[in-house]
Scaffold this motif. Structure first.
Motif, PDB file in Angstrom:
ATOM      1  N   GLU A 101       0.811  -1.222   0.000  1.00  0.00           N
ATOM      2  CA  GLU A 101       0.000   0.000   0.000  1.00  0.00           C
ATOM      3  C   GLU A 101       0.840   1.266   0.000  1.00  0.00           C
ATOM      4  O   GLU A 101       0.316   2.363  -0.246  1.00  0.00           O
ATOM      5  CB  GLU A 101      -0.949   0.007   1.204  1.00  0.00           C
ATOM      6  CG  GLU A 101      -0.273   0.040   2.570  1.00  0.00           C
ATOM      7  CD  GLU A 101       0.134  -1.323   3.086  1.00  0.00           C
ATOM      8  OE1 GLU A 101       0.500  -1.416   4.271  1.00  0.00           O
ATOM      9  OE2 GLU A 101       0.091  -2.299   2.309  1.00  0.00           O
ATOM     10  N   GLU A 111      -1.779  -4.243 -11.019  1.00  0.00           N
ATOM     11  CA  GLU A 111      -2.761  -3.991  -9.950  1.00  0.00           C
ATOM     12  C   GLU A 111      -2.481  -2.683  -9.230  1.00  0.00           C
ATOM     13  O   GLU A 111      -3.408  -1.908  -8.939  1.00  0.00           O
ATOM     14  CB  GLU A 111      -2.758  -5.144  -8.937  1.00  0.00           C
ATOM     15  CG  GLU A 111      -3.272  -6.465  -9.471  1.00  0.00           C
ATOM     16  CD  GLU A 111      -2.224  -7.254 -10.227  1.00  0.00           C
ATOM     17  OE1 GLU A 111      -2.551  -8.363 -10.688  1.00  0.00           O
ATOM     18  OE2 GLU A 111      -1.079  -6.778 -10.353  1.00  0.00           O
ATOM     19  N   ALA A 112      -1.211  -2.413  -8.936  1.00  0.00           N
ATOM     20  CA  ALA A 112      -0.867  -1.168  -8.243  1.00  0.00           C
ATOM     21  C   ALA A 112      -1.015   0.032  -9.176  1.00  0.00           C
ATOM     22  O   ALA A 112      -1.411   1.118  -8.739  1.00  0.00           O
ATOM     23  CB  ALA A 112       0.561  -1.242  -7.706  1.00  0.00           C
ATOM     24  N   ARG A 126      -4.595   0.889  -9.208  1.00  0.00           N
ATOM     25  CA  ARG A 126      -4.977   1.496  -7.925  1.00  0.00           C
ATOM     26  C   ARG A 126      -4.597   2.979  -7.896  1.00  0.00           C
ATOM     27  O   ARG A 126      -5.394   3.836  -7.496  1.00  0.00           O
ATOM     28  CB  ARG A 126      -4.275   0.745  -6.786  1.00  0.00           C
ATOM     29  CG  ARG A 126      -4.580   1.277  -5.390  1.00  0.00           C
ATOM     30  CD  ARG A 126      -3.716   0.540  -4.368  1.00  0.00           C
ATOM     31  NE  ARG A 126      -3.927   1.012  -3.020  1.00  0.00           N
ATOM     32  CZ  ARG A 126      -4.795   0.491  -2.167  1.00  0.00           C
ATOM     33  NH1 ARG A 126      -5.546  -0.520  -2.554  1.00  0.00           N
ATOM     34  NH2 ARG A 126      -4.925   0.959  -0.942  1.00  0.00           N
ATOM     35  N   HIS A 127      -3.374   3.285  -8.332  1.00  0.00           N
ATOM     36  CA  HIS A 127      -2.941   4.684  -8.336  1.00  0.00           C
ATOM     37  C   HIS A 127      -3.736   5.512  -9.344  1.00  0.00           C
ATOM     38  O   HIS A 127      -4.020   6.693  -9.100  1.00  0.00           O
ATOM     39  CB  HIS A 127      -1.448   4.778  -8.615  1.00  0.00           C
ATOM     40  CG  HIS A 127      -0.599   4.470  -7.419  1.00  0.00           C
ATOM     41  ND1 HIS A 127      -0.521   5.321  -6.331  1.00  0.00           N
ATOM     42  CD2 HIS A 127       0.185   3.402  -7.119  1.00  0.00           C
ATOM     43  CE1 HIS A 127       0.289   4.797  -5.415  1.00  0.00           C
ATOM     44  NE2 HIS A 127       0.724   3.630  -5.867  1.00  0.00           N
ATOM     45  N   TYR A 157      -6.829   5.022 -10.115  1.00  0.00           N
ATOM     46  CA  TYR A 157      -8.106   5.266  -9.431  1.00  0.00           C
ATOM     47  C   TYR A 157      -7.980   6.410  -8.429  1.00  0.00           C
ATOM     48  O   TYR A 157      -8.775   7.354  -8.427  1.00  0.00           O
ATOM     49  CB  TYR A 157      -8.546   3.987  -8.728  1.00  0.00           C
ATOM     50  CG  TYR A 157      -9.755   4.160  -7.832  1.00  0.00           C
ATOM     51  CD1 TYR A 157     -11.036   3.991  -8.329  1.00  0.00           C
ATOM     52  CD2 TYR A 157      -9.607   4.497  -6.491  1.00  0.00           C
ATOM     53  CE1 TYR A 157     -12.149   4.155  -7.517  1.00  0.00           C
ATOM     54  CE2 TYR A 157     -10.706   4.663  -5.671  1.00  0.00           C
ATOM     55  CZ  TYR A 157     -11.971   4.491  -6.183  1.00  0.00           C
ATOM     56  OH  TYR A 157     -13.062   4.672  -5.373  1.00  0.00           O
ATOM     57  N   THR A 184      -9.397   2.541 -15.277  1.00  0.00           N
ATOM     58  CA  THR A 184      -8.163   1.922 -14.783  1.00  0.00           C
ATOM     59  C   THR A 184      -7.844   0.592 -15.449  1.00  0.00           C
ATOM     60  O   THR A 184      -6.718   0.133 -15.391  1.00  0.00           O
ATOM     61  CB  THR A 184      -8.260   1.669 -13.267  1.00  0.00           C
ATOM     62  OG1 THR A 184      -9.254   0.658 -13.020  1.00  0.00           O
ATOM     63  CG2 THR A 184      -8.617   2.942 -12.516  1.00  0.00           C
ATOM     64  N   ASP A 207      -9.180  -2.105 -14.337  1.00  0.00           N
ATOM     65  CA  ASP A 207      -9.541  -3.061 -13.289  1.00  0.00           C
ATOM     66  C   ASP A 207     -11.060  -3.026 -13.119  1.00  0.00           C
ATOM     67  O   ASP A 207     -11.643  -1.952 -12.898  1.00  0.00           O
ATOM     68  CB  ASP A 207      -8.846  -2.693 -11.977  1.00  0.00           C
ATOM     69  CG  ASP A 207      -9.178  -3.660 -10.855  1.00  0.00           C
ATOM     70  OD1 ASP A 207      -8.371  -4.545 -10.590  1.00  0.00           O
ATOM     71  OD2 ASP A 207     -10.263  -3.510 -10.248  1.00  0.00           O
ATOM     72  N   LEU A 246     -12.402  -1.549  -9.695  1.00  0.00           N
ATOM     73  CA  LEU A 246     -12.108  -0.120  -9.569  1.00  0.00           C
ATOM     74  C   LEU A 246     -12.930   0.709 -10.552  1.00  0.00           C
ATOM     75  O   LEU A 246     -13.399   1.810 -10.222  1.00  0.00           O
ATOM     76  CB  LEU A 246     -10.618   0.133  -9.785  1.00  0.00           C
ATOM     77  CG  LEU A 246      -9.678  -0.514  -8.758  1.00  0.00           C
ATOM     78  CD1 LEU A 246      -8.234  -0.148  -9.061  1.00  0.00           C
ATOM     79  CD2 LEU A 246     -10.045  -0.082  -7.344  1.00  0.00           C
ATOM     80  N   ALA A 248      -9.137   6.062  -0.684  1.00  0.00           N
ATOM     81  CA  ALA A 248      -8.819   4.628  -0.749  1.00  0.00           C
ATOM     82  C   ALA A 248      -9.780   3.799   0.101  1.00  0.00           C
ATOM     83  O   ALA A 248      -9.676   2.569   0.126  1.00  0.00           O
ATOM     84  CB  ALA A 248      -7.383   4.393  -0.279  1.00  0.00           C
ATOM     85  N   ILE A 289     -11.656   0.929  -1.704  1.00  0.00           N
ATOM     86  CA  ILE A 289     -10.951  -0.057  -2.531  1.00  0.00           C
ATOM     87  C   ILE A 289     -10.536  -1.250  -1.684  1.00  0.00           C
ATOM     88  O   ILE A 289     -10.096  -1.105  -0.558  1.00  0.00           O
ATOM     89  CB  ILE A 289      -9.660   0.487  -3.155  1.00  0.00           C
ATOM     90  CG1 ILE A 289      -9.496   1.947  -2.993  1.00  0.00           C
ATOM     91  CG2 ILE A 289      -9.541   0.189  -4.566  1.00  0.00           C
ATOM     92  CD1 ILE A 289      -8.197   2.392  -3.587  1.00  0.00           C
ATOM     93  N   LEU A 343      -4.772  -3.796  -1.290  1.00  0.00           N
ATOM     94  CA  LEU A 343      -3.880  -4.243  -2.353  1.00  0.00           C
ATOM     95  C   LEU A 343      -3.066  -5.439  -1.860  1.00  0.00           C
ATOM     96  O   LEU A 343      -2.332  -5.342  -0.874  1.00  0.00           O
ATOM     97  CB  LEU A 343      -2.944  -3.104  -2.772  1.00  0.00           C
ATOM     98  CG  LEU A 343      -1.950  -3.396  -3.889  1.00  0.00           C
ATOM     99  CD1 LEU A 343      -2.680  -3.748  -5.182  1.00  0.00           C
ATOM    100  CD2 LEU A 343      -1.027  -2.203  -4.107  1.00  0.00           C
TER     101      LEU A 343
END
Length: 540
Positions: free
Chosen positions: A211, A225-226, A229-230, A232, A239, A241, A244, A495, A498, A501
């Motif tokens: 994270e 995946e990361a 996430r960023h 988003y 994204t 995903d 997300l 976050a 979500i 991670l």
């Protein structure tokens, strides 16, 4: 209990055996010499002599050990074990292992059983803990390199980071992955701090503290995946995903994926989503939700969707409930200005009359909004420019845009009422934000829309003319909000919704070359298991 006669017979037999052994030793001086060292039996003696000859052949410089060669050629003395130990110490690690194993299997009494077992484990290609099973407790102890080797194999050893701090700087990444998998390294140990290569440090952080991996680190690692996430969190429209992207749709007021999200989100995030959606009906949420500014855009979009569905768009927002409600009330007034509903904007702005927010930024923007609306002429075409001026003077001190807006009001006061242009910012007349580059296309759109409305057609044409002249002369208009980011700052997302991670899956494979590095470190310590002080009488 044995009888007296039986005891006498046993003692006579013992003495007879002793005499026979003395006679055999006298007959074989070599056997007697080896026996004094604790070595018995012709086969064992022959095997040890053969193993010692091979040791001599593998020495980098056998001439350094003439006494050992002589002892093998003739009769060994009490110094023989020490001579063997000294020769072993001259070998490189893997030759040391093979010779220890050869000598141990030949039957030398000076290498402990534990030492032989360690040598066999070090010589094996990759004896995983799963394959060989649990080791006895004494084998789990030992020098740091030995325990490090066992930890890499997956055995439960006691090993602190302080003991292997230097190794953490130099060992291949695959071995650190082994230590992570075995539980020796955790996030509290921060092994990434020991690596000089930034990408390796990022990789270890991703494995242990996912994270906290930055967007730049995620991109360098090509960690999809990361990266998603960023994207988003930074407010991206998409994204890649699925989960997300369904959450992103909530920020635009879409509710079509609500039930899908409830099915896939972990319990904590699912409960939060339920609480958010329940509050959209009346625009009321607990402080734990409204205090998260990364949720404000979602709350605003979903509340607006509820108001539209209930035909409650004209409902006034009470700004006193929370900082979010203050921001949303300002937003409602601003959007009514863009929609041409000045009366509605005035009513919403009046809700701020007896309310002063704690947030200085919100206070400035609300005051600026009220000053703008104060310029609207009443039914007698009177503009309350004095009030607008007072309001702006109160916030102009350290705020350049408030001072610029104040100058516009003061310039307007200096012009006769009949000579003044429209009080409205012409961009707002076109329904677009201040200085939007889309003003020309928006004007064409409204011209078509108001083709049969002479009054509105004249109004949008006047706005187009004023913007065109301003671009030529450099004239400025009253800016609202005074800080562009006031309405946009909440585009970054929280976050809170979500799913956590998951750590980056392992990407390395430990091969023989990597494992050999630790074997080389651990092998020399096996000489401590070789006790050259033992004598024959100690082994009987």
């Amino acid at each position: 209990m044995p009888s007296k006669q039986e005891l006498i017979a046993a003692e006579r037999a013992r003495r007879a055996r002793k005499r026979a052994a003395r006679l055999a030793s006298t007959a074989d001086p070599a056997a007697e010499a080896w026996g004094r060292l604790g070595v018995h039996g012709a086969d064992t003696i022959a095997a040890i002599r053969d193993a010692t000859w091979q040791l001599l052949e593998e020495l980098p410089d056998a001439d350094r050990h003439p006494s050992l060669r002589e002892a093998v050629d003739t009769l060994p003395t009490a110094e023989f074990p020490a001579l063997v130990h000294a020769a072993l110490a001259d070998l490189e690690p893997f030759r040391l292992l093979s010779n220890l194993i050869r000598l141990g299997e030949a039957g030398i009494p000076w290498l402990s059983e534990q030492g032989l077992t360690k040598a066999l484990l070090l010589a094996a290609a990759r004896p995983s803990a799963h394959e060989i099973g649990p080791l006895p407790a004494p084998l789990l102890d030992g020098a740091v390199p030995w325990r490090l080797y066992l930890a890499v194999l997956g055995h439960p050893v006691r090993l602190s980071v302080d003991e292997i701090r230097r190794e953490l700087e130099q060992l291949p990444l695959a071995l650190l992955d082994d230590l992570i998998d075995s539980g020796v390294l955790g996030r509290a140990d921060q092994p990434w701090a020991q690596r000089s290569e930034p990408l390796e440090a990022s990789y270890l952080r991703a494995r242990l503290l996912p994270e906290e991996v930055s967007a730049e680190e995620a991109a360098a690692l090509e960690w999809s995946e990361a990266i998603a996430r960023h994207a988003y969190l930074s407010g991206a429209a998409q994204t890649g995903d699925a989960v997300l992207d369904m959450l992103i749709s909530l920020y635009s007021g879409d509710r079509s994926h609500h039930f899908e999200l409830r099915a896939v989100l972990p319990p904590e995030q699912r409960n939060l989503l339920q609480e958010i959606m329940a509050g959209t009906q009346i625009g009321n949420w607990p402080d734990s939700i409204t205090s998260d500014r990364g949720l404000w855009s979602l709350l605003a979009a979903q509340w607006s969707a509820s108001l539209d569905a209930d035909k409650g768009r004209g409902r006034l927002i009470n700004p006193t409930f929370s900082p979010f409600h203050t921001w949303y009330a300002y937003r409602a007034a601003y959007h009514r200005i863009l929609d041409g509903d000045i009366d509605g904007a005035l009513r919403q702005a009046d809700a701020f009359t007896d309310f002063e927010p704690h947030d200085e930024r919100a206070k400035i923007e609300i005051t600026n909004l009220r000053a703008y609306l104060a310029m609207r002429p009443d039914e007698h075409r009177h503009e309350d420019l004095d009030r607008a001026e007072r309001l702006l003077i109160g916030i102009a001190g350290d705020h350049p845009q408030a001072r610029a807006n104040l100058a516009i009001v003061q310039q307007r006061k200096a012009i006769r009422a009949n000579d003044r242009e429209s009080w409205e910012n012409p961009y707002f007349v076109l329904g677009i934000p201040h200085e939007s580059p889309e003003w020309t296309s928006r004007w064409r759109e409204l011209s078509r829309q108001y083709r049969d409305d002479v009054k509105e057609q004249a109004r949008v044409n006047d706005a187009w003319r004023r913007i065109q002249e301003a671009e030529r002369t450099g004239e400025t208009f009253f800016k609202l909000p005074s800080d562009d980011d006031f309405l946009q700052e909440h585009r970054t997302r929280s976050a809170a919704l979500i799913p956590p991670l998951a750590p980056l899956p392992r990407r390395t494979v430990t091969g023989e070359d990597e494992l050999d590095i630790i074997k080389r470190l651990a092998a020399p310590d096996l000489l401590t298991e070789f006790d050259s002080t033992l004598r024959g009488d100690q082994n009987r």
